[in-house]
Design a protein around this motif. Sequence first.
Motif, PDB file in Angstrom:
ATOM      1  N   ASP A  18     -18.714   1.172  -9.859  1.00 28.40           N
ATOM      2  CA  ASP A  18     -19.001  -0.174  -9.377  1.00 28.40           C
ATOM      3  C   ASP A  18     -19.880  -0.038  -8.137  1.00 28.40           C
ATOM      4  O   ASP A  18     -19.506   0.608  -7.162  1.00 28.40           O
ATOM      5  N   MET A  45      -5.046 -10.969 -11.155  1.00 29.91           N
ATOM      6  CA  MET A  45      -6.084  -9.972 -11.406  1.00 29.91           C
ATOM      7  C   MET A  45      -5.739  -9.148 -12.632  1.00 29.91           C
ATOM      8  O   MET A  45      -4.612  -9.191 -13.116  1.00 29.91           O
ATOM      9  N   GLN A  49      -7.630  -3.486 -12.086  1.00 28.03           N
ATOM     10  CA  GLN A  49      -8.041  -3.678 -10.691  1.00 28.03           C
ATOM     11  C   GLN A  49      -6.954  -3.205  -9.725  1.00 28.03           C
ATOM     12  O   GLN A  49      -7.047  -3.453  -8.528  1.00 28.03           O
ATOM     13  N   ARG A  74      -5.663   4.426 -12.207  1.00 29.74           N
ATOM     14  CA  ARG A  74      -5.901   3.002 -12.407  1.00 29.74           C
ATOM     15  C   ARG A  74      -4.677   2.377 -13.059  1.00 29.74           C
ATOM     16  O   ARG A  74      -4.031   2.999 -13.909  1.00 29.74           O
ATOM     17  N   LEU A 133      -9.877  -2.486  -5.101  1.00 36.42           N
ATOM     18  CA  LEU A 133      -8.666  -2.457  -5.909  1.00 36.42           C
ATOM     19  C   LEU A 133      -7.457  -2.899  -5.088  1.00 36.42           C
ATOM     20  O   LEU A 133      -7.522  -2.988  -3.866  1.00 36.42           O
ATOM     21  N   LYS A 145      -5.164  -5.633  -0.825  1.00 37.00           N
ATOM     22  CA  LYS A 145      -6.311  -5.870  -1.699  1.00 37.00           C
ATOM     23  C   LYS A 145      -7.551  -5.235  -1.072  1.00 37.00           C
ATOM     24  O   LYS A 145      -7.620  -5.037   0.132  1.00 37.00           O
TER      25      LYS A 145
END
Length: 176
Positions: A18, A45, A49, A74, A133, A145
Amino acid sequence: CSMAATVERAECVDDKADNGEMLPLEEVYTPGTKTIEEVASFLGMEKKQTIKALLFVTYDEEGKEKEYVAAFIRGDRELNMTKLVNALNIPEHAIAFADEEKIGQATGGFTGPIGLHDCKIVVDSELVGMKNLCAGANKADHHIKNVNYGRDYEGDIVKDLKLLKEGDPCPVCGAP
C-alpha cells in the motif's frame, strides 16, 4: 503451472504494498472485543485491516523456558507453525502457546506490537507493506488504529509466516 508443495512448506505471495499515506495513531475504546472478528465488526473494518498477535514461549535443550515470542500476521490469515519454527531456527517441540497474562507482565503488552519489550518479535512479511492497520493497544478494551510497520513497530525477524489457503495466488505463476 508445475508448482507443488505441502501446505506447511508452500510459499505465499504477499498482497501488493500500500503506497498510501500513514495516518496518525488513534487509540480506540473497544469494550468486550477479544477476537479479530469482534474488533473488525466493532470498528467497521475488514479483518485484513487488522493485525493478529500470537504469543509463544520457547524452550531450551533442558526444557526450561528460554524466551517469549510474539508473532504478528494479518487478521484474516492463519499462522503457519512450520514457517514460524523455521524462522526461529528451533525444533518443533521447543515452542508452545504462552499464557497471555504471564507474557503480558514480562513484555509490557499482550495483544499489540507497539511498545513490546523482552520478547522476540516475528512479523509476517505481508505486514511490512500494509498501511494503517488496527492492533491491540496492550491494555484491556483498547485497540490502536493506523499502526504502520517501520514507524510504529519493527520485527526482529520478518518472514513469510502465512498458511497458504485456497484462492491465494501461486508463488510461481500467480494463478489462484
